[in-house]
Design a protein around this motif. Structure first.
Motif, PDB file in Angstrom:
ATOM      1  N   GLY A 149       0.807  -1.218   0.000  1.00  0.00           N
ATOM      2  CA  GLY A 149       0.000   0.000   0.000  1.00  0.00           C
ATOM      3  C   GLY A 149       0.833   1.257   0.000  1.00  0.00           C
ATOM      4  O   GLY A 149       0.354   2.322  -0.404  1.00  0.00           O
ATOM      5  N   ARG A 150       2.078   1.161   0.431  1.00  0.00           N
ATOM      6  CA  ARG A 150       2.946   2.337   0.503  1.00  0.00           C
ATOM      7  C   ARG A 150       3.904   2.432  -0.680  1.00  0.00           C
ATOM      8  O   ARG A 150       4.269   3.532  -1.098  1.00  0.00           O
ATOM      9  CB  ARG A 150       3.750   2.308   1.809  1.00  0.00           C
ATOM     10  CG  ARG A 150       2.863   2.269   3.045  1.00  0.00           C
ATOM     11  CD  ARG A 150       3.647   2.019   4.320  1.00  0.00           C
ATOM     12  NE  ARG A 150       4.556   3.102   4.633  1.00  0.00           N
ATOM     13  CZ  ARG A 150       5.290   3.159   5.758  1.00  0.00           C
ATOM     14  NH1 ARG A 150       5.218   2.174   6.630  1.00  0.00           N
ATOM     15  NH2 ARG A 150       6.095   4.179   5.970  1.00  0.00           N
ATOM     16  N   LEU A 151       4.312   1.288  -1.222  1.00  0.00           N
ATOM     17  CA  LEU A 151       5.310   1.302  -2.287  1.00  0.00           C
ATOM     18  C   LEU A 151       4.819   0.722  -3.604  1.00  0.00           C
ATOM     19  O   LEU A 151       5.461   0.922  -4.635  1.00  0.00           O
ATOM     20  CB  LEU A 151       6.553   0.507  -1.842  1.00  0.00           C
ATOM     21  CG  LEU A 151       7.304   1.015  -0.616  1.00  0.00           C
ATOM     22  CD1 LEU A 151       8.447   0.065  -0.273  1.00  0.00           C
ATOM     23  CD2 LEU A 151       7.829   2.413  -0.843  1.00  0.00           C
ATOM     24  N   GLY A 152       3.706   0.005  -3.570  1.00  0.00           N
ATOM     25  CA  GLY A 152       3.215  -0.643  -4.774  1.00  0.00           C
ATOM     26  C   GLY A 152       3.696  -2.081  -4.862  1.00  0.00           C
ATOM     27  O   GLY A 152       4.806  -2.403  -4.440  1.00  0.00           O
ATOM     28  N   GLN A 153       2.851  -2.946  -5.430  1.00  0.00           N
ATOM     29  CA  GLN A 153       3.169  -4.366  -5.505  1.00  0.00           C
ATOM     30  C   GLN A 153       4.448  -4.646  -6.279  1.00  0.00           C
ATOM     31  O   GLN A 153       5.278  -5.453  -5.874  1.00  0.00           O
ATOM     32  CB  GLN A 153       2.008  -5.120  -6.160  1.00  0.00           C
ATOM     33  CG  GLN A 153       0.911  -5.540  -5.219  1.00  0.00           C
ATOM     34  CD  GLN A 153       0.028  -6.609  -5.842  1.00  0.00           C
ATOM     35  OE1 GLN A 153       0.333  -7.158  -6.896  1.00  0.00           O
ATOM     36  NE2 GLN A 153      -1.089  -6.902  -5.191  1.00  0.00           N
ATOM     37  N   GLY A 154       4.600  -3.993  -7.413  1.00  0.00           N
ATOM     38  CA  GLY A 154       5.750  -4.262  -8.260  1.00  0.00           C
ATOM     39  C   GLY A 154       7.062  -3.976  -7.554  1.00  0.00           C
ATOM     40  O   GLY A 154       7.993  -4.788  -7.594  1.00  0.00           O
ATOM     41  N   THR A 155       7.145  -2.826  -6.893  1.00  0.00           N
ATOM     42  CA  THR A 155       8.374  -2.451  -6.190  1.00  0.00           C
ATOM     43  C   THR A 155       8.691  -3.432  -5.081  1.00  0.00           C
ATOM     44  O   THR A 155       9.835  -3.876  -4.921  1.00  0.00           O
ATOM     45  CB  THR A 155       8.227  -1.034  -5.608  1.00  0.00           C
ATOM     46  OG1 THR A 155       8.029  -0.103  -6.674  1.00  0.00           O
ATOM     47  CG2 THR A 155       9.469  -0.640  -4.825  1.00  0.00           C
TER      48      THR A 155
END
Length: 335
Positions: free
Chosen positions: A282-288
């Motif tokens: 939720g803070r960095l995104g799934q991909g990252t």
């Protein structure tokens, strides 16, 4: 005083459960692991794999090299855990050989599970070095205690400080993680206090002699282990691009590690990913997040396994060519 009262009869249901309990205990944990793995795999299609691959390709080469160096240093530091056990048990296996056995078994442990790496491989290599079974058990026990005492000290401080919180789907009160952290701190401190108070006292556990390490050795256990866990967190911190505070990154790694212990899947496959995605996507995104976790697996699990295999082969070759080195490995009394 003796009583003539007849014994209380045992119900058939209780007798059946008592007889079946060893089988239930043997199969319950693996079955639970399979169920959890199935749940994780069922959600695999929801992960942004394209984003993860793109994040991997964006990783700077300098960051990958720095992360690899820290991972290598962590594995080397773990080898010192068996040197602490060597000093406590006072066996005479060479220091370099004890260190190499620990490093090799750690790499196998991470990828194949504790029974293969942490126990079976260690037992074989120490037996080849001439160490008796009771001494091997003590060395392994000291190593395990070292690892988890440092974990308790570091994770306890992080959890108690509220660096991370439980996700809403956990269905537990918000103070639960803080309470667990305080308990971990108390256990770590209590261990040092126990070593100070009862060092030199001897107990018998299942016919084996047990003695607590000296206070200085207990503090060394905490120092080496906390440094090792801190290095592991630093590897992930670099791979996440330093986008989160180091304390947060380390706390999430600690949470993932303890979940992996209770999920008997080799290498914690899927567990590390699930915890990181739950707490950080939720803070960095799934991909990252997934890109960083996959890079972590490659640098901390897979590459060291190659080194572990090489060390294992060297140790086996050395044992075969130096059978006389196994003779003086008997242990003295712990101190």
């Amino acid at each position: 005083m003796l009583s003539d009262a007849p014994p209380v009869p045992t119900s058939p249901l209780r007798a059946s459960l008592t007889a079946a309990w060893p089988y239930i205990r043997r199969w319950a944990v693996p079955v639970l692991g399979v169920v959890i793995l199935g749940l994780l795999l069922s959600r695999a299609h929801q992960i942004d794999w394209a984003g993860a691959w793109a994040a991997l390709k964006r990783q700077p080469l300098q960051a990958l090299l720095a992360a690899w160096l820290l991972a290598t240093l962590s594995h080397a530091l773990y080898g010192c855990f068996d040197l602490i056990g060597r000093g406590h048990v006072r066996h005479r296996v060479a220091r370099w050989r004890s260190w190499a056995i620990a490093v090799s078994s750690y790499a196998f442990n991470l990828n194949l599970g504790s029974l293969v790496g942490g126990v079976a491989l260690r037992a074989r290599l120490y037996a080849r070095a001439g160490l008796d079974e009771a001494s091997v058990a003590q060395v392994v026990g000291i190593s395990l205690a070292t690892n988890w005492l440092g974990y308790g000290l570091l994770a306890g401080g992080l959890f108690a400080s509220g660096v991370i919180s439980l996700p809403p789907q956990a269905w537990l009160p918000g103070w639960t993680l803080r309470a667990v952290g305080v308990l971990m701190l108390l256990l770590a401190v209590g261990y040092v206090v126990a070593c100070t108070k009862w060092h030199g006292q001897e107990w018998r556990v299942r016919g084996r002699r047990l003695q607590l390490p000296s206070p200085g050795r207990a503090l060394a256990q905490l120092a080496f282990s906390t440094a090792n866990w801190a290095l592991m967190g630093a590897v992930m911190y670099l791979l996440l691009g330093e986008r989160l505070p180091y304390g947060t990154t380390l706390a999430v790694l600690m949470a993932a590690s303890i979940v992996g212990v209770f999920t008997p899947i080799p290498a914690g496959l899927g567990v590390l990913e699930a915890v990181y995605l739950t707490l950080l996507s939720g803070r960095l995104g799934q991909g990252t997040v997934m890109g960083a976790v996959l890079a972590y697996r490659a640098l901390y699990y897979l590459l060291p396994l190659l080194g572990g295999v090489a060390l294992y082969l060297l140790l086996e070759r050395y044992a075969a060519s130096h059978p006389e080195a196994a003779v003086p490995a008997a242990a003295d009394r712990p101190r």
